[in-house]
Motif scaffolding. Structure first.
Motif, short mmCIF file in Angstrom:
data_model
loop_
_atom_site.label_atom_id
_atom_site.label_comp_id
_atom_site.label_asym_id
_atom_site.label_seq_id
_atom_site.Cartn_x
_atom_site.Cartn_y
_atom_site.Cartn_z
N LYS A 108 0.83 -1.21 0.00
CA LYS A 108 0.00 0.00 0.00
C LYS A 108 0.87 1.26 0.00
O LYS A 108 0.60 2.21 -0.74
CB LYS A 108 -0.91 -0.03 1.23
CG LYS A 108 -2.03 0.98 1.21
CD LYS A 108 -2.99 0.73 2.36
CE LYS A 108 -4.12 1.73 2.35
NZ LYS A 108 -5.09 1.47 3.45
N PHE A 111 2.74 1.67 -3.38
CA PHE A 111 1.81 1.98 -4.46
C PHE A 111 1.35 3.44 -4.42
O PHE A 111 0.88 4.00 -5.42
CB PHE A 111 0.59 1.05 -4.36
CG PHE A 111 -0.45 1.26 -5.43
CD1 PHE A 111 -0.23 0.87 -6.74
CD2 PHE A 111 -1.67 1.84 -5.12
CE1 PHE A 111 -1.19 1.05 -7.72
CE2 PHE A 111 -2.65 2.03 -6.08
CZ PHE A 111 -2.40 1.63 -7.39
N GLU A 112 1.52 4.08 -3.27
CA GLU A 112 0.95 5.41 -3.04
C GLU A 112 1.34 6.42 -4.13
O GLU A 112 0.50 7.22 -4.57
CB GLU A 112 1.39 5.92 -1.67
CG GLU A 112 0.75 7.23 -1.25
CD GLU A 112 -0.75 7.14 -1.06
OE1 GLU A 112 -1.42 8.17 -1.27
OE2 GLU A 112 -1.26 6.05 -0.72
N ARG A 115 -0.85 6.05 -7.18
CA ARG A 115 -2.29 5.96 -6.96
C ARG A 115 -3.08 6.99 -7.76
O ARG A 115 -4.16 6.68 -8.28
CB ARG A 115 -2.59 6.15 -5.47
CG ARG A 115 -4.06 6.01 -5.10
CD ARG A 115 -4.25 6.08 -3.60
NE ARG A 115 -3.85 7.37 -3.08
CZ ARG A 115 -4.62 8.45 -3.09
NH1 ARG A 115 -5.84 8.39 -3.60
NH2 ARG A 115 -4.19 9.60 -2.60
N HIS A 116 -2.56 8.20 -7.91
CA HIS A 116 -3.31 9.27 -8.57
C HIS A 116 -3.69 8.92 -10.00
O HIS A 116 -4.71 9.37 -10.51
CB HIS A 116 -2.52 10.58 -8.54
CG HIS A 116 -1.27 10.55 -9.37
ND1 HIS A 116 -0.12 9.93 -8.93
CD2 HIS A 116 -1.00 11.04 -10.60
CE1 HIS A 116 0.81 10.05 -9.87
NE2 HIS A 116 0.31 10.71 -10.88
N GLU A 119 -6.07 4.87 -9.59
CA GLU A 119 -7.03 4.53 -8.54
C GLU A 119 -8.29 3.86 -9.08
O GLU A 119 -9.02 3.20 -8.33
CB GLU A 119 -7.39 5.75 -7.71
CG GLU A 119 -7.92 6.93 -8.48
CD GLU A 119 -8.12 8.14 -7.57
OE1 GLU A 119 -8.32 7.92 -6.37
OE2 GLU A 119 -8.05 9.28 -8.05
N LEU A 139 -4.36 -2.78 -3.25
CA LEU A 139 -4.71 -2.08 -4.48
C LEU A 139 -6.21 -1.88 -4.60
O LEU A 139 -6.68 -0.85 -5.09
CB LEU A 139 -4.17 -2.82 -5.70
CG LEU A 139 -2.73 -2.50 -6.10
CD1 LEU A 139 -1.73 -2.82 -4.99
CD2 LEU A 139 -2.34 -3.26 -7.37
N GLN A 142 -7.52 1.07 -2.88
CA GLN A 142 -7.23 2.32 -3.59
C GLN A 142 -8.16 2.53 -4.78
O GLN A 142 -8.01 3.50 -5.53
CB GLN A 142 -5.78 2.32 -4.06
CG GLN A 142 -4.75 2.16 -2.95
CD GLN A 142 -4.82 3.26 -1.93
OE1 GLN A 142 -5.02 4.42 -2.28
NE2 GLN A 142 -4.66 2.92 -0.66
N CYS A 144 -8.74 0.19 -7.32
CA CYS A 144 -8.46 -0.65 -8.49
C CYS A 144 -9.46 -1.80 -8.57
O CYS A 144 -9.91 -2.33 -7.56
CB CYS A 144 -7.06 -1.22 -8.40
SG CYS A 144 -5.74 0.00 -8.55
#
Length: 268
Positions: A108, A111-112, A115-116, A119, A139, A142, A144
């Motif tokens: 997590k 992946f941050e 993410r934008h 997502e 994921l 977020q 996905c």
């Protein structure tokens, strides 16, 4: 490294056929750097001995990690589960009888930064074990949409059913439709399991859990195509540092661990 004595705390990793593991190198290095009297050992245990070894480790170890094939099997032996481990249904870190999932926390966090742009993307996860569950939860939370590809369809179906409580869109798929993927995750021991057609030009991220070699076949192909990669070494170190935070309440520098592994020529 401290000499082992009556005050030495015991940590370790529980798994089977895990002679390759870098966890002792990472954790013993951290213990040495912070001056903590502890030792981290490998407990390579066949399945017919798992029952009594697992119980013994919970009693004698301050904390330990759990790897294949025991991330799910360890759960009934624990007194409590952290929320993430309970939801995911897999444990890779134990502290005083309580189970956690630092694969999930590490994935997590890593992946941050992507993410934008991802997502609401479609993510194909190859595998249905503990690492796959952690990746799907991280994921999926977020935004996905998760597609599970696994040799055992029954195991994939169970994973999808278990995770629907936290992942809005999760289903079992196959490689025939992987051209729609924006993220590919390899959570199997075999990166060659993923066919070349899945590494298409619209892919935005590859996540690889295998860390030896750091540049697996999958990672090499992704780099050649200019696709961003989170490699297995990043995940390994990140989840190890999360375990240290749980065990000792410390924040140890990521770069120092990676530099140490390189200096000792323990990664390639």
């Amino acid at each position: 490294m401290h000499l082992i004595d009556a005050k030495t705390k015991i940590f370790g990793v529980l798994g089977h056929n895990i002679s390759y593991t870098l966890s002792p190198a990472i954790h013993n290095y951290i213990f040495m750097e912070i001056g903590y009297n502890a030792v981290y050992l490998v407990f390579d245990v066949p399945e017919n001995k798992f029952d009594y070894v697992a119980k013994a480790l919970i009693d004698i170890c301050e904390g330990f990690n759990v790897t294949i094939p025991y991330k799910e099997k360890i759960i009934p032996y624990l007194t409590h589960l952290d929320k993430s481990a309970e939801i995911i249904g897999a444990v890779n870190t134990v502290y005083r009888g309580r189970g956690y999932n630092t694969d999930y926390i590490a994935t997590k966090k890593l992946f941050e930064k992507y993410r934008h742009s991802l997502e609401k993307g479609i993510c194909y996860i190859f595998g249905a074990g503990g690492a796959a569950r952690a990746a799907a939860a991280a994921l999926g939370e977020q935004g996905c949409s998760i597609r599970i590809v696994n040799r055992s369809v029954d195991r994939a179906l169970k994973m999808a059913k278990d995770l629907r409580k936290i992942v809005n869109s999760i289903e079992v798929a196959n490689t025939s439709t992987c051209e729609e993927a924006e993220v590919i995750v390899n959570a199997t021991p075999d990166p060659s399991f993923i066919p070349d057609k899945c590494l298409h030009n619209n892919l935005k991220l590859v996540i690889e859990f295998v860390y030896r070699p750091v540049e697996t076949l999958l990672v090499k192909k992704a780099i050649e195509k200019g696709i961003p990669v989170i490699n297995g070494l990043e995940i390994l170190v990140a989840q190890a540092l999360e375990a240290q935070r749980i065990w000792l309440g410390i924040e140890f520098p990521f770069e120092k661990v990676v530099g140490y592994l390189h200096a000792r020529k323990l990664i390639w």
